[in-house]
Design an enzyme around this catalytic site. Structure first.
Site, PDB file in Angstrom:
ATOM      1  N   HIS A  79     -14.670  14.008 -16.509  1.00  0.00           N
ATOM      2  CA  HIS A  79     -15.118  12.752 -15.504  1.00  0.00           C
ATOM      3  C   HIS A  79     -16.405  11.986 -16.866  1.00  0.00           C
ATOM      4  O   HIS A  79     -16.253  12.285 -17.788  1.00  0.00           O
ATOM      5  CB  HIS A  79     -15.574  12.978 -14.285  1.00  0.00           C
ATOM      6  CG  HIS A  79     -16.685  13.801 -14.578  1.00  0.00           C
ATOM      7  ND1 HIS A  79     -16.756  15.309 -14.117  1.00  0.00           N
ATOM      8  CD2 HIS A  79     -18.016  14.142 -14.226  1.00  0.00           C
ATOM      9  CE1 HIS A  79     -18.341  15.972 -14.273  1.00  0.00           C
ATOM     10  NE2 HIS A  79     -18.498  14.832 -14.438  1.00  0.00           N
ATOM     11  N   GLU A 136     -22.900  15.752 -19.851  1.00  0.00           N
ATOM     12  CA  GLU A 136     -22.497  17.535 -19.018  1.00  0.00           C
ATOM     13  C   GLU A 136     -21.653  18.200 -19.503  1.00  0.00           C
ATOM     14  O   GLU A 136     -20.297  17.406 -20.197  1.00  0.00           O
ATOM     15  CB  GLU A 136     -22.219  16.451 -17.868  1.00  0.00           C
ATOM     16  CG  GLU A 136     -22.328  17.874 -16.577  1.00  0.00           C
ATOM     17  CD  GLU A 136     -21.978  17.299 -15.557  1.00  0.00           C
ATOM     18  OE1 GLU A 136     -22.054  16.368 -15.039  1.00  0.00           O
ATOM     19  OE2 GLU A 136     -21.513  17.810 -14.240  1.00  0.00           O
ATOM     20  N   HIS A 138     -22.873   9.178 -17.126  1.00  0.00           N
ATOM     21  CA  HIS A 138     -23.559  10.141 -18.153  1.00  0.00           C
ATOM     22  C   HIS A 138     -22.211  10.611 -18.640  1.00  0.00           C
ATOM     23  O   HIS A 138     -20.633   9.801 -17.940  1.00  0.00           O
ATOM     24  CB  HIS A 138     -23.466  11.502 -18.018  1.00  0.00           C
ATOM     25  CG  HIS A 138     -22.831  12.318 -15.962  1.00  0.00           C
ATOM     26  ND1 HIS A 138     -23.161  11.778 -14.893  1.00  0.00           N
ATOM     27  CD2 HIS A 138     -21.986  13.045 -16.198  1.00  0.00           C
ATOM     28  CE1 HIS A 138     -22.959  12.467 -13.931  1.00  0.00           C
ATOM     29  NE2 HIS A 138     -21.569  12.732 -14.416  1.00  0.00           N
TER      30      HIS A 138
END
Lengths: 145, 145
Positions: free
Chosen positions: B8, B136, B87
């Protein structure tokens, strides 16, 4: 309009050469294209492939480096000297229909429809109208690229 | 390490409710999850699905809204009141091996490995070590989610 595939995210960098080394050596990218100039947009471009589900193509990383003194990317690089996320790009089946759709929604379109880095028509939408994201809309290539 | 799927992109917003309306009505998203709180990260979260190739799952949009006064997202929102790209999140098969890999590369890891929005272990890497991108790393869910 139905939401299309997230074709790529545009990631600005002061040096495509350094970023290619980063995606290869730190992130483990296997498929990285050859860099090429897109003088109309004032950028040098290089695509990094990420894997999709079940062996399909995933969303690409489009590395972009300022090209020429007039590059609109220079302002972004002044604010973000290390580079970073610059835009998102969604596919649509028909670029003219999409342009009409966003115009109908009162969204500001930045300039004319033109040929983008994948060789198909694209346009950009103003980030202030798109929840803070510079948004590129691109016509899906007719064949796998 | 081999580059994993771009699970994502995290998109910050002052209002998940407004962003859900935007993704549904302007962008044409069909599958939008229910918002939920992730108090450990100081965010409210909502996933928007984008289609992948050939009917597969594409990269998701993770909408994040500040939750609580101490939310680390507040600084980002002060600089970007409209929200925007926050992010990127890549999958790995083994979170411990990935942590060791990035430590070995001298990358700063932000805090301990913890459970993320998809219920699998995650950690974040410092944007200054990751070409300007807060990154991440998440362990791939064992089953389709």
């Amino acid at each position: 309009m139905k939401l299309g595939r997230l074709n790529h995210i545009g990631v600005a960098t002061p040096s495509i050469a350094d970023s290619v080394a980063y995606y290869r050596d730190t992130m483990g990218a296997i498929h990285i294209g050859e860099p090429f100039d897109l003088p109309e947009q004032g950028v040098k471009v290089c695509f990094v492939d990420t894997p999709g589900h079940d062996g399909t193509e995933g969303t690409q990383i489009e590395l972009i480096e300022p090209l020429g003194e007039q590059s609109t990317l220079r302002t972004f690089m002044e604010k973000n000297p290390l580079g970073g996320q610059h835009h998102v790009c969604y596919e649509v089946p028909d670029i003219d229909a999409a342009r009409e759709w966003f115009e109908g929604k009162g969204k500001r379109i930045l300039g004319p429809t033109r040929i983008g880095a994948h060789g198909t028509p694209i346009f950009f939408l103003h980030p202030k109208d798109m929840k803070g994201q510079l948004t590129e809309i691109m016509e899906t290539p007719k064949e796998a690229h």
